[in-house]
Design a protein around this motif. Structure first.
Motif, short mmCIF file in Angstrom:
data_model
loop_
_atom_site.label_atom_id
_atom_site.label_comp_id
_atom_site.label_asym_id
_atom_site.label_seq_id
_atom_site.Cartn_x
_atom_site.Cartn_y
_atom_site.Cartn_z
N UNK A 162 -3.51 16.13 5.49
CA UNK A 162 -3.37 14.68 5.42
C UNK A 162 -2.83 14.29 4.05
N UNK A 163 -2.29 13.09 3.94
CA UNK A 163 -1.85 12.55 2.65
C UNK A 163 -2.58 11.24 2.41
N UNK A 164 -2.33 10.63 1.27
CA UNK A 164 -2.96 9.38 0.90
C UNK A 164 -1.86 8.36 0.58
N UNK A 165 -2.21 7.09 0.63
CA UNK A 165 -1.20 6.07 0.34
C UNK A 165 -1.87 4.79 -0.14
N UNK A 166 -1.12 4.01 -0.90
CA UNK A 166 -1.54 2.67 -1.32
C UNK A 166 -0.89 1.68 -0.36
N UNK A 167 -1.65 0.93 0.42
CA UNK A 167 -1.03 0.02 1.40
C UNK A 167 -0.44 -1.22 0.72
N UNK A 168 0.85 -1.39 0.85
CA UNK A 168 1.51 -2.56 0.28
C UNK A 168 1.43 -3.73 1.26
N UNK A 169 1.83 -4.90 0.79
CA UNK A 169 1.78 -6.11 1.61
C UNK A 169 3.10 -6.29 2.36
#
Length: 462
Positions: A162-169
């Motif tokens: 799995x990877x990780x992410x910062x959810x943008x608007x």
């Protein structure tokens, strides 16, 4: 006539291009293996031992031709080839940094909001924060348990991970909240939280309030034996997931995270590994940490570690004929390349450069006489005599090089480790390749410049 150079690709024959391609494949492998400073040190020692270098701690005496390494707290590595000349007459240093801009996990990072589990981060080094949102990120690092056990963690680099992410608007809803922000605040530091899960625990216990967070802690404990408190003694870093890649139809460029400054770390490391004779002057490759945050801390170049390992070297070379005066003489008589990158002219934003004094991709090693900002603040500013010596050295070796500076006079600027080397009286200049998109998740470098930087460091060691 105005000083100028030609694009280095023009005069190459097919064999030379093949040599560059092969060299850069090794470099890309190093980037993929060394996405943190600790992993860079591990990989450097592995490569060094394969070429006959041994730990300096295993030697009580050093003689010309010996090849040794030092390891400082898993974040600095020093490689030295002992030369024939009296060490008091100086050494030839190539000093690069192996830390790169990234996101660090906070010490108490994990929380739950709207039935999603997230972790809080703190950015490390100078970044454009918005570039890190909505992209796959990998987690690398070390957790030290209360009993001292070390647990290595890497998640996000394998295709099955799995990877990780910062959810943008989304643009449909960003008009009032985000769109009018300055570029530096499009994404604020306290908004840089990564998604780590959404599935609640199956344990039927009404006392568990944050059920998704609890499930994440369960999985971490099952996989790594860690509990939430262990984040306090952890060094966990988020970096762009994925491998270094060729860029362009002609495959002449390399796109990757961490060119700054592992492009210089690898070329200086490879250059000292490839020394096949006993040099006249002792050659030293020093890979350092913390440059991106000011070179502070016990593994940054403002620490006393340079004095420490040089004291060890001199003692083992001269034995009874040693004093603090010899150490001072050695450093004052030494020469160094502060091997760090420069900003190549970006064709989309040429206005920030003085083109007559700016570096370009494909034109070889960049000599940067001074860095700093607005009035050369906090710069080393190499002396003319030393630059003349390097001009003669590189020209006689047929090495392509150019000069550069970090933008127009009032545009901005930056610094390197050069000033900390110069503090000891070591003659120093910044020398490394040019980059596009420096400090971004995908920096771009020319394969020609990578190889020419390696050749320049070889000549300097020799």
């Amino acid at each position: 006539m105005l000083y100028q150079r030609d694009n280095g690709w023009k005069a190459l024959n097919p064999e030379q291009k093949e040599n560059i391609t092969v060299f850069c494949e090794g470099y890309k492998q190093y980037l993929d293996a060394g996405k943190t400073e600790r992993k860079c040190v591990t990989e450097a020692i592995r490569l060094a031992e394969a070429r006959g270098f041994i730990s300096a701690d295993s030697k009580t005496t050093l003689v010309p031709g010996d090849r040794v390494w030092f390891n400082n707290r898993e974040k600095n590595v020093v490689l030295a080839v002992i030369g024939q000349q009296d060490i008091a007459k100086g050494a030839n240093f190539v000093v690069s940094h192996i830390d790169s801009p990234r996101l660090d996990i906070k010490q108490q990072p994990l929380y739950e909001d709207t039935e999603l589990a997230l972790m809080k981060t703190h950015y490390y080094g100078g970044i454009k924060k918005y570039q890190w949102a909505s992209r796959p990120l990998a987690l690398h690092g070390l957790v030290v348990l209360k009993n001292g056990q070390k647990v290595d963690i890497t998640i996000g680099e394998q295709d099955s991970d799995p990877v990780f992410t910062i959810p943008d608007l989304l643009p449909h809803l960003d008009h009032k909240v985000q769109r009018d922000r300055k570029a530096s605040e499009v994404l604020k530091g306290e908004e840089m939280h990564i998604l780590v899960g959404s599935e609640p625990t199956t344990i039927n216990d009404e006392t568990i309030k944050d059920r998704v967070k609890y499930n994440i802690l369960q999985k971490l404990n099952e996989a790594y034996g860690i509990v939430e408190e262990d984040f306090i003694s952890a060094e966990l870093q988020l970096v762009p997931a994925g491998k270094a890649r060729d860029v362009g139809i002609d495959r002449s460029l390399v796109g990757a995270y961490g060119h700054d400054d592992r492009i210089c770390a690898y070329t200086s490391l490879k250059a000292i590994l490839d020394i096949d004779h006993t040099p006249q002057t002792t050659a030293i490759c020093f890979l350092v940490d913390k440059e991106e945050t000011g070179s502070t801390g016990s593994t940054g170049l403002q620490s006393r570690y340079l004095e420490y390992f040089m004291d060890e070297l001199i003692t083992k070379i001269r034995h009874q004929d040693y004093s603090a005066r010899v150490l001072r003489q050695c450093l004052w008589n030494s020469r160094a390349l502060s091997s760090d990158v420069n900003a190549g002219i970006n064709p989309l934003f040429k206005s920030v450069h003085d083109e007559q004094n700016a570096s370009k991709l494909g034109y070889g090693l960049v000599l940067t006489k001074y860095t700093g900002s607005r009035g050369k603040s906090m710069t080393n500013d190499a002396d003319a005599e030393y630059i003349a010596q390097l001009r003669q050295l590189f020209d006689s070796a047929g090495i392509k090089w150019q000069v550069g500076m970090l933008g127009k006079v009032d545009e901005g600027g930056g610094g390197t480790v050069a000033k900390f080397l110069a503090h000891y009286g070591i003659r120093t200049i910044d020398a490394g390749p040019a980059l596009l998109s420096m400090h971004s998740p995908l920096e771009v470098a020319s394969k020609f410049d990578i190889y020419e930087t390696y050749r320049a460091y070889q000549a300097f060691y020799g």
